[in-house]
Design a protein around this motif. Sequence first.
Motif, PDB file in Angstrom:
ATOM      1  N   GLU A   1       0.831  -1.212   0.000  1.00  0.00           N
ATOM      2  CA  GLU A   1       0.000   0.000   0.000  1.00  0.00           C
ATOM      3  C   GLU A   1       0.865   1.262   0.000  1.00  0.00           C
ATOM      4  OE1 GLU A   1      -3.001  -0.112  -0.728  1.00  0.00           O
ATOM      5  OE2 GLU A   1      -3.428  -2.210  -0.318  1.00  0.00           O
TER       6      GLU A   1
ATOM      7  N   GLU B   1       1.761   1.896  -3.396  1.00  0.00           N
ATOM      8  CA  GLU B   1       0.646   2.460  -4.166  1.00  0.00           C
ATOM      9  C   GLU B   1       0.538   3.974  -3.946  1.00  0.00           C
ATOM     10  OE1 GLU B   1      -2.803   0.016  -3.333  1.00  0.00           O
ATOM     11  OE2 GLU B   1      -1.888  -1.707  -4.311  1.00  0.00           O
TER      12      GLU B   1
ATOM     13  N   GLU C   1      -5.483   5.369  -1.030  1.00  0.00           N
ATOM     14  CA  GLU C   1      -4.243   4.628  -0.736  1.00  0.00           C
ATOM     15  C   GLU C   1      -3.729   4.953   0.676  1.00  0.00           C
ATOM     16  OE1 GLU C   1      -3.788   2.239  -2.466  1.00  0.00           O
ATOM     17  OE2 GLU C   1      -4.695   2.819  -4.360  1.00  0.00           O
TER      18      GLU C   1
ATOM     19  N   ASP D   1      -5.762   2.937   2.988  1.00  0.00           N
ATOM     20  CA  ASP D   1      -5.301   1.539   3.029  1.00  0.00           C
ATOM     21  C   ASP D   1      -4.128   1.403   4.006  1.00  0.00           C
ATOM     22  OD1 ASP D   1      -7.117   0.443   1.216  1.00  0.00           O
ATOM     23  OD2 ASP D   1      -5.790   0.722  -0.516  1.00  0.00           O
TER      24      ASP D   1
HETATM   25 MG    MG Z   1      -4.464   0.279  -2.165  1.00  0.00          MG
END
Ligand code: MG
Length: 124
Positions: free
Chosen positions: A41, A44, A85, A88
């Motif tokens: 993550e 990301e 993101e 997350d």
């Molecule tokens: Mg993600």
Amino acid sequence: MKDVQDFLKNFQKEMNWDIKGNNYQESRSSMLNNYMLLTTEVGEVAEEFRSIFNNTTKLAEDNNISEEEAFKLAKNINKEKIGKELSDCIAYIIKFANYLEIDLDESFYNKMYEVKMRRNKDAG
Ligand SMILES: [Mg+2]
């Protein structure tokens, strides 16, 4: 932060995404797996930052506007995705805190105070 910790505790149980383990080896494996997911993550988030920079260049060229103006537009375009993101990442961080029974309110403010004191010491 307590609200978010409580929400995620229930959410992760409901989704069957909590850190598992009836013994050390299972717990270790689940913690490492979740740690890998957290780092994915974080990657990301970096991808979204790259997207902002790429969009800045393209917007500036396509619309003949300054980089500063294009950067503002690009940040706005990517804002929702970056928010997802970052969320997350927060979800995994809080999952670890919940698993280890860490009160993040207490831990966070104590740590920020510690950082502030350290910085002041360096400056002085
Ligand atoms: Mg993600």
